[in-house]
Design a protein around this motif. Structure first.
Motif, PDB file in Angstrom:
ATOM      1  N   VAL A 182       0.834  -1.204   0.000  1.00 48.56           N
ATOM      2  CA  VAL A 182       0.000   0.000   0.000  1.00 48.56           C
ATOM      3  C   VAL A 182       0.869   1.254   0.000  1.00 48.56           C
ATOM      4  O   VAL A 182       0.542   2.253  -0.650  1.00 48.56           O
ATOM      5  CB  VAL A 182      -0.950  -0.004   1.219  1.00 48.56           C
ATOM      6  N   ASP A 183       1.982   1.206   0.708  1.00 51.62           N
ATOM      7  CA  ASP A 183       2.879   2.361   0.758  1.00 51.62           C
ATOM      8  C   ASP A 183       3.799   2.432  -0.465  1.00 51.62           C
ATOM      9  O   ASP A 183       4.120   3.526  -0.948  1.00 51.62           O
ATOM     10  CB  ASP A 183       3.749   2.305   2.019  1.00 51.62           C
ATOM     11  N   ALA A 184       4.228   1.267  -0.963  1.00 51.45           N
ATOM     12  CA  ALA A 184       5.234   1.238  -2.025  1.00 51.45           C
ATOM     13  C   ALA A 184       4.694   1.694  -3.371  1.00 51.45           C
ATOM     14  O   ALA A 184       5.386   2.408  -4.110  1.00 51.45           O
ATOM     15  CB  ALA A 184       5.813  -0.171  -2.161  1.00 51.45           C
ATOM     16  N   LEU A 185       3.468   1.307  -3.723  1.00 55.01           N
ATOM     17  CA  LEU A 185       2.971   1.619  -5.062  1.00 55.01           C
ATOM     18  C   LEU A 185       2.767   3.114  -5.296  1.00 55.01           C
ATOM     19  O   LEU A 185       3.213   3.640  -6.326  1.00 55.01           O
ATOM     20  CB  LEU A 185       1.693   0.837  -5.340  1.00 55.01           C
ATOM     21  N   PRO A 186       2.122   3.856  -4.392  1.00 54.86           N
ATOM     22  CA  PRO A 186       2.027   5.308  -4.623  1.00 54.86           C
ATOM     23  C   PRO A 186       3.395   5.984  -4.647  1.00 54.86           C
ATOM     24  O   PRO A 186       3.632   6.900  -5.431  1.00 54.86           O
ATOM     25  CB  PRO A 186       1.180   5.802  -3.441  1.00 54.86           C
ATOM     26  N   LEU A 187       4.308   5.507  -3.785  1.00 60.66           N
ATOM     27  CA  LEU A 187       5.645   6.075  -3.772  1.00 60.66           C
ATOM     28  C   LEU A 187       6.362   5.800  -5.087  1.00 60.66           C
ATOM     29  O   LEU A 187       7.004   6.691  -5.667  1.00 60.66           O
ATOM     30  CB  LEU A 187       6.444   5.493  -2.611  1.00 60.66           C
ATOM     31  N   ALA A 188       6.257   4.567  -5.578  1.00 54.98           N
ATOM     32  CA  ALA A 188       6.893   4.210  -6.847  1.00 54.98           C
ATOM     33  C   ALA A 188       6.310   5.033  -7.993  1.00 54.98           C
ATOM     34  O   ALA A 188       7.031   5.458  -8.898  1.00 54.98           O
ATOM     35  CB  ALA A 188       6.710   2.714  -7.116  1.00 54.98           C
ATOM     36  N   HIS A 189       5.008   5.252  -7.956  1.00 54.16           N
ATOM     37  CA  HIS A 189       4.352   6.057  -8.988  1.00 54.16           C
ATOM     38  C   HIS A 189       4.906   7.478  -8.970  1.00 54.16           C
ATOM     39  O   HIS A 189       5.121   8.092 -10.027  1.00 54.16           O
ATOM     40  CB  HIS A 189       2.836   6.061  -8.741  1.00 54.16           C
ATOM     41  N   ALA A 190       5.141   8.011  -7.786  1.00 50.92           N
ATOM     42  CA  ALA A 190       5.677   9.365  -7.666  1.00 50.92           C
ATOM     43  C   ALA A 190       7.136   9.434  -8.097  1.00 50.92           C
ATOM     44  O   ALA A 190       7.595  10.470  -8.579  1.00 50.92           O
ATOM     45  CB  ALA A 190       5.534   9.861  -6.232  1.00 50.92           C
ATOM     46  N   ARG A 191       7.888   8.350  -7.918  1.00 55.54           N
ATOM     47  CA  ARG A 191       9.308   8.341  -8.257  1.00 55.54           C
ATOM     48  C   ARG A 191       9.556   8.018  -9.724  1.00 55.54           C
ATOM     49  O   ARG A 191      10.657   8.232 -10.234  1.00 55.54           O
ATOM     50  CB  ARG A 191      10.059   7.309  -7.397  1.00 55.54           C
ATOM     51  N   ALA A 192       8.567   7.468 -10.427  1.00 57.22           N
ATOM     52  CA  ALA A 192       8.747   7.067 -11.828  1.00 57.22           C
ATOM     53  C   ALA A 192       8.556   8.270 -12.745  1.00 57.22           C
ATOM     54  O   ALA A 192       7.492   8.871 -12.786  1.00 57.22           O
ATOM     55  CB  ALA A 192       7.765   5.960 -12.191  1.00 57.22           C
TER      56      ALA A 192
END
Length: 213
Positions: A182-192
């Motif tokens: 839940v935490d990793a996917l929004p963060l990854a989306h923001a970092r991509a």
């Protein structure tokens, strides 16, 4: 909107991905517009025009009234480009096979021309073996390699917020607590910057993405 699972392969879009907004519609990435061509120089020895061209007469309708350029906050808003969301690709995989799927995705990205420093890999469960090995020499050495930005960097969801933006982010949903995903996917989306590749259970991934992006 739920994403449609794709076959476990990365297509040519990994080289020049198209941005995908949250609504699921695909918007082509604008191509660079070539600038105006310079005026052609006369060839040596060729005479110029024998006589000047007649002057062009403008009517009042042809004369444009110059308007002052906007300034202040309005100018800043007008000049700011719209941020494009990264394209999202889903590679179905079990928790046990997500890391292998992510590795295959990285190999395909590099083979297609991506620079190693363009890629960030995030795991939600067990650390990637490379990350575990490098961390054995200390965090300072580990993060120094991240800051150098010349190779693929592997990290886990717990510390991924420290990672900088890269053109491509690959997430391996390889277990771990549900909150890690839940935490990793929004963060990854923001970092991509251009492309987000997620390897894992499609139902779980779609559920998290729909709620957070």
């Amino acid at each position: 909107m739920p994403l449609i699972p794709e076959e476990p392969q990365i297509h040519e879009s990994a080289q020049g991905p198209r941005a995908t907004p949250a609504s699921g519609r695909t918007v082509p990435t604008p191509r660079p517009v070539p600038g105006p061509r310079p005026a052609a120089h006369p060839r040596p020895g060729r005479p110029g025009p024998l006589r000047p061209a007649p002057p062009v007469q403008h009517t009042p309708r042809d004369v444009a009234v110059a308007k002052p350029a906007p300034s202040g906050p309005a100018a800043a808003v007008a000049a700011a480009p719209a941020a494009a969301a990264p394209q999202i690709q889903l590679i179905p995989a079990s928790a046990e096979g997500a890391l292998d799927a992510a590795e295959e995705a990285v190999d395909l990205l590099l083979e297609s021309g991506r620079a190693p420093g363009d890629v960030l890999v995030i795991t939600t469960g067990a650390q990637h073996p490379w990350a575990a090995h490098e961390l054995s020499f200390g965090e300072a050495s580990y993060w120094a390699q991240h800051d150098a930005g010349d190779d693929v960097f592997y990290t886990d969801a717990a510390v991924a917020s420290r990672a900088a933006t890269r053109p491509v982010v690959v997430v391996a949903v390889n277990g771990g607590a549900e909150t890690a995903t839940v935490d990793a996917l929004p963060l990854a989306h923001a970092r991509a910057g251009a492309l987000l590749i997620v390897c894992g259970d499609p139902q779980q991934i779609n559920s998290v993405l729909a709620a957070s992006i």
